[in-house]
Each structure stands twice: as C-alpha cells, then as structure tokens.
Enzyme design. Structure first.
Site, PDB file in Angstrom:
ATOM      1  N   HIS A  32     -27.961  42.181  -0.199  1.00  0.00           N
ATOM      2  CA  HIS A  32     -26.808  43.006   0.061  1.00  0.00           C
ATOM      3  C   HIS A  32     -26.987  43.497   1.529  1.00  0.00           C
ATOM      4  O   HIS A  32     -27.653  44.515   1.602  1.00  0.00           O
ATOM      5  CB  HIS A  32     -26.564  43.915  -0.894  1.00  0.00           C
ATOM      6  CG  HIS A  32     -25.314  45.078  -1.015  1.00  0.00           C
ATOM      7  ND1 HIS A  32     -24.249  44.519  -1.398  1.00  0.00           N
ATOM      8  CD2 HIS A  32     -25.161  45.963  -0.062  1.00  0.00           C
ATOM      9  CE1 HIS A  32     -23.245  45.459  -0.925  1.00  0.00           C
ATOM     10  NE2 HIS A  32     -23.759  46.281  -0.348  1.00  0.00           N
ATOM     11  N   CYS A  33     -26.174  42.885   2.239  1.00  0.00           N
ATOM     12  CA  CYS A  33     -26.409  43.457   3.863  1.00  0.00           C
ATOM     13  C   CYS A  33     -24.891  43.085   4.533  1.00  0.00           C
ATOM     14  O   CYS A  33     -24.255  42.441   3.745  1.00  0.00           O
ATOM     15  CB  CYS A  33     -27.579  42.818   4.604  1.00  0.00           C
ATOM     16  SG  CYS A  33     -27.524  41.275   4.479  1.00  0.00           S
ATOM     17  N   HIS A  34     -24.634  43.988   5.629  1.00  0.00           N
ATOM     18  CA  HIS A  34     -23.392  43.585   6.205  1.00  0.00           C
ATOM     19  C   HIS A  34     -23.614  43.484   7.609  1.00  0.00           C
ATOM     20  O   HIS A  34     -24.586  43.456   8.232  1.00  0.00           O
ATOM     21  CB  HIS A  34     -22.577  44.920   6.372  1.00  0.00           C
ATOM     22  CG  HIS A  34     -22.553  45.329   4.748  1.00  0.00           C
ATOM     23  ND1 HIS A  34     -21.675  45.073   3.722  1.00  0.00           N
ATOM     24  CD2 HIS A  34     -23.044  46.396   4.249  1.00  0.00           C
ATOM     25  CE1 HIS A  34     -21.685  45.926   2.690  1.00  0.00           C
ATOM     26  NE2 HIS A  34     -22.372  46.832   3.047  1.00  0.00           N
ATOM     27  N   TYR A  50     -13.139  53.625   8.103  1.00  0.00           N
ATOM     28  CA  TYR A  50     -14.268  54.289   9.085  1.00  0.00           C
ATOM     29  C   TYR A  50     -14.351  53.216  10.107  1.00  0.00           C
ATOM     30  O   TYR A  50     -14.033  52.156   9.987  1.00  0.00           O
ATOM     31  CB  TYR A  50     -15.242  54.452   8.311  1.00  0.00           C
ATOM     32  CG  TYR A  50     -16.012  53.217   7.473  1.00  0.00           C
ATOM     33  CD1 TYR A  50     -17.015  52.391   8.239  1.00  0.00           C
ATOM     34  CD2 TYR A  50     -15.635  52.743   6.300  1.00  0.00           C
ATOM     35  CE1 TYR A  50     -17.529  51.204   7.911  1.00  0.00           C
ATOM     36  CE2 TYR A  50     -16.527  51.642   5.748  1.00  0.00           C
ATOM     37  CZ  TYR A  50     -17.273  50.923   6.513  1.00  0.00           C
ATOM     38  OH  TYR A  50     -17.754  49.819   6.058  1.00  0.00           O
ATOM     39  N   TYR A 158     -17.429  46.733  -6.619  1.00  0.00           N
ATOM     40  CA  TYR A 158     -17.964  47.902  -6.416  1.00  0.00           C
ATOM     41  C   TYR A 158     -17.054  49.147  -6.892  1.00  0.00           C
ATOM     42  O   TYR A 158     -15.748  49.124  -6.588  1.00  0.00           O
ATOM     43  CB  TYR A 158     -18.053  48.073  -4.657  1.00  0.00           C
ATOM     44  CG  TYR A 158     -18.749  49.533  -4.147  1.00  0.00           C
ATOM     45  CD1 TYR A 158     -19.634  49.909  -4.739  1.00  0.00           C
ATOM     46  CD2 TYR A 158     -18.649  49.655  -2.872  1.00  0.00           C
ATOM     47  CE1 TYR A 158     -20.353  51.067  -4.317  1.00  0.00           C
ATOM     48  CE2 TYR A 158     -19.454  50.911  -2.183  1.00  0.00           C
ATOM     49  CZ  TYR A 158     -20.466  51.341  -3.098  1.00  0.00           C
ATOM     50  OH  TYR A 158     -21.057  52.471  -2.477  1.00  0.00           O
ATOM     51  N   ASP A 250     -28.871  46.974   1.882  1.00  0.00           N
ATOM     52  CA  ASP A 250     -27.693  47.522   2.560  1.00  0.00           C
ATOM     53  C   ASP A 250     -27.453  47.736   3.672  1.00  0.00           C
ATOM     54  O   ASP A 250     -26.758  48.797   4.431  1.00  0.00           O
ATOM     55  CB  ASP A 250     -27.218  48.717   1.610  1.00  0.00           C
ATOM     56  CG  ASP A 250     -25.817  49.109   1.821  1.00  0.00           C
ATOM     57  OD1 ASP A 250     -24.955  48.369   2.030  1.00  0.00           O
ATOM     58  OD2 ASP A 250     -25.585  50.412   1.500  1.00  0.00           O
ATOM     59  N   ASN A 255     -21.658  54.733   6.056  1.00  0.00           N
ATOM     60  CA  ASN A 255     -21.213  55.814   5.609  1.00  0.00           C
ATOM     61  C   ASN A 255     -22.430  56.777   5.018  1.00  0.00           C
ATOM     62  O   ASN A 255     -22.151  57.742   4.047  1.00  0.00           O
ATOM     63  CB  ASN A 255     -20.120  55.846   4.495  1.00  0.00           C
ATOM     64  CG  ASN A 255     -18.892  54.897   4.998  1.00  0.00           C
ATOM     65  OD1 ASN A 255     -18.506  55.257   6.132  1.00  0.00           O
ATOM     66  ND2 ASN A 255     -18.542  53.774   4.480  1.00  0.00           N
TER      67      ASN A 255
HETATM   68  C1  0GY Z   1     -22.168  49.396   0.873  1.00  0.00           C
HETATM   69  C2  0GY Z   1     -21.635  50.793   0.563  1.00  0.00           C
HETATM   70  C3  0GY Z   1     -20.422  51.343   1.079  1.00  0.00           C
HETATM   71  C4  0GY Z   1     -19.684  50.840   2.090  1.00  0.00           C
HETATM   72  C5  0GY Z   1     -19.270  49.424   1.958  1.00  0.00           C
HETATM   73  O1  0GY Z   1     -17.896  47.574   2.675  1.00  0.00           O
HETATM   74  C6  0GY Z   1     -18.136  48.808   2.892  1.00  0.00           C
HETATM   75  O2  0GY Z   1     -17.641  49.736   3.747  1.00  0.00           O
HETATM   76  O3  0GY Z   1     -19.635  48.690   1.026  1.00  0.00           O
HETATM   77  C7  0GY Z   1     -20.193  52.911   1.007  1.00  0.00           C
HETATM   78  O4  0GY Z   1     -19.790  53.451   1.756  1.00  0.00           O
HETATM   79  O5  0GY Z   1     -20.621  53.312  -0.056  1.00  0.00           O
HETATM   80  O6  0GY Z   1     -22.374  48.640  -0.138  1.00  0.00           O
HETATM   81  O7  0GY Z   1     -22.282  49.195   2.107  1.00  0.00           O
END
Ligand code: 0GY
Length: 295
Positions: A32-34, A50, A158, A250, A255
């Site tokens: 789980h990462c972005h 955001y 989520y 993550d 945020n």
């Molecule tokens: C996470 C949690 C958050 C954000 C997102 O896609 C997103 O904007 O997942 C959060 O703000 O709780 O999993 O990264």
C-alpha cells in the site's frame, strides 16, 4: 499550464528515513503506497480534496530499495481522481516490480480495463471517506465490480469504522475479493474488545473473500510513535486471518496532520504484531504474491 502548489499545511514525506532493524523476508511487498505526480507531468485532478507535494515514482523506488522491499502495490490516490496516468507510468517503469490499484468510473470500457491490466493493474478502489471524495452510489460501484470480474481483479475499499454497519451488506455482496484499507480505521482509543472492532473481525470471520491491510499505525494511533496502541489491532487480525492480511508503508502518507512517520520505524513495527517468521512471510510475501502476482 496551471501551477499546482501543495496545500500550505501539507506535511511532506521524510526524505531520509532510518534504516530498519527488522530484516524483511526475501521478496517482501510494500502493498500500500501511492505516487503523487509530479504535478508538472501528471497534474492533480480538478475534483481533488487536497493538493499534495510531488512524490513521484523515482522517490518511491528509492524508498523500496532502501527499506529492503522487492515490490510495490501502488494505489491510486484520490488527488489524481480517475486519471490513472501517474499510476500506470509508475507500474510500467517498475516492470514486474509493481502492480497497481486504479480508480475508474462506471463508463470505463473493456478496452480501457484491458490496457490497465496490461500495465499491471489488478483492482479498483472504492472510497467512502467523505473528506477525500464525493459520494458514489453503491449501484455504480456494483456495476464496476461486475465489469472487472472477467479480469480477475479485486476491490479495495476505504471507509471509516462508523460506516461499517451500513456498508456490511454491500461488502458481503461484492463478487470479487475485497481488501479493506487500514483495518477499516478502528477507533483505537476504544480498545480491541470494543464491539466496533469485534464487528470487523466478525465480518472477516463470516466472509472468506474479505482481506485486510494491517496498516497505518501512524494514522490510527492516539498515543503517537512507537504506536503501542495499534499493536493489538494488527495482531488480532493477523493471528486470526494470517492468509488474508497485507502490509504497506502508505508512503508518502497523505493528509497526516500530527507528524510524518519515519518509514524505517514503520518497518520495525511489523514484527511487533506479526511475531513469527511464518506470519511475517505470509503477510509480506505469500499473500501479496498470491493476490497480485499470480500472473
Ligand atoms: C491513504 C489514506 C488517505 C488518503 C488516500 O487516496 C487518498 O487520498 O488514500 C487518507 O487521507 O486517510 O491510504 O493513503
């Protein structure tokens, strides 16, 4: 081109995390990462809630190698909406070292899904967290779930703990595997024995298709580092459902408001709840490989 400047109170990821003491098992997956942008190449979506800092694939791959992970599962972040270009670009650049979870709309075509599949996408994310997205009707999500079935993808959801009771029938009715982000965001101040968290364990117990990410101690903790108050929650799920748990950093931690976690310390959190080599291998290697790298 409009310049997209990060929110004034945005907390930027730690560029120099500590080296973890815990040695990850060979083949470990950060599931789980972005990636965020970079905005100049992959602008953030107009409907975003955001505007983050840039956190592109090169920074992610550097972190992967530094921490000792072999692979990443990159999850589409809401700041990119349904524009999966940054995600697809990162997955393609990583080759077999990354898979992805996309966000799509009800009008997505079979050809578009096939193209995403070829890039390494293996699922879609349904987001119910109101501060992150505008609401989508469940009927729309169900339509998308039907479309992805033929690709053998799954759904990542989520939501906040308070919404579990209302979402329960929907989650149980989805026709694919369902992976719940961050244990369904329990209120850890209530403790593991509270009926809210027990309801989540019951749901997993009754529904063999539901998995959980035992992630985000930094997000869920009331006490803060080293996140002692989150250990019992991760342990309860991992010990009872060792074949249906995933773990991820993550990164880059969207945020966060209280502090920015040290990614090395997050890796050191893993053996505090997955206490044996067997549990660690399932969590970090066997389970993500089965779900994301079966083909
Ligand atoms: C996470 C949690 C958050 C954000 C997102 O896609 C997103 O904007 O997942 C959060 O703000 O709780 O999993 O990264």
């Amino acid at each position: 081109m409009t310049i997209q400047t990060m929110d004034p109170d945005w907390l930027v990821f730690d560029p120099q995390p500590s080296r973890p003491a815990f040695r990850l098992p060979p083949g470990a997956v950060d599931a789980h990462c972005h990636v965020f942008g970079p905005a100049a190449e992959f602008p953030f979506a107009p409907e975003r809630k955001y505007t983050p800092c840039d956190a592109g694939k090169d920074d992610l791959f550097r972190l992967r190698d530094f921490l000792g992970f072999e692979r990443n599962v990159i999850v589409q972040a809401t700041c990119h909406g349904r524009d999966n270009r940054a995600l697809v670009d990162a997955c393609r650049a990583a080759g077999d070292k990354a898979r992805g979870i996309a966000t799509v709309g009800p009008d997505v075509s079979r050809d578009e899904l096939a193209e995403l599949d070829a890039a390494g996408i293996r699922g879609v994310r349904f987001n119910f967290v109101r501060r992150l997205v505008d609401a989508t009707p469940k009927s729309v999500f169900l339509g998308i779930a039907e479309k992805i079935r033929e690709f053998d993808w799954h759904v990542v959801v989520y939501f906040e703990a308070a919404d579990l009771a209302e979402l329960r029938p929907f989650l149980r009715g989805l026709p694919t595997i369902v992976v719940v982000d961050h244990m369904g965001r329990p209120d850890v101040a209530k403790g593991v024995d509270h009926s809210d968290f027990q309801a989540f364990l019951d749901l997993m117990g009754e529904t063999p298709t539901i998995w959980s990410k035992v992630t985000c101690p930094e997000r869920l903790s009331v006490q803060g580092p080293p996140y002692d108050d989150v250990v019992p929650f991760c342990a309860a799920i991992t010990e009872r459902f060792p074949d249906r748990v995933l773990w991820g950093t993550d990164w880059p931690h969207p945020n966060m408001t209280t502090h920015m976690p040290d990614d090395g310390a997050l890796v050191d959190f893993i053996p505090r709840f997955a206490t044996t080599p067997d549990l660690q291998r399932k969590l970090l290697v066997d389970n993500p490989m089965r779900l994301y790298w079966a083909r």
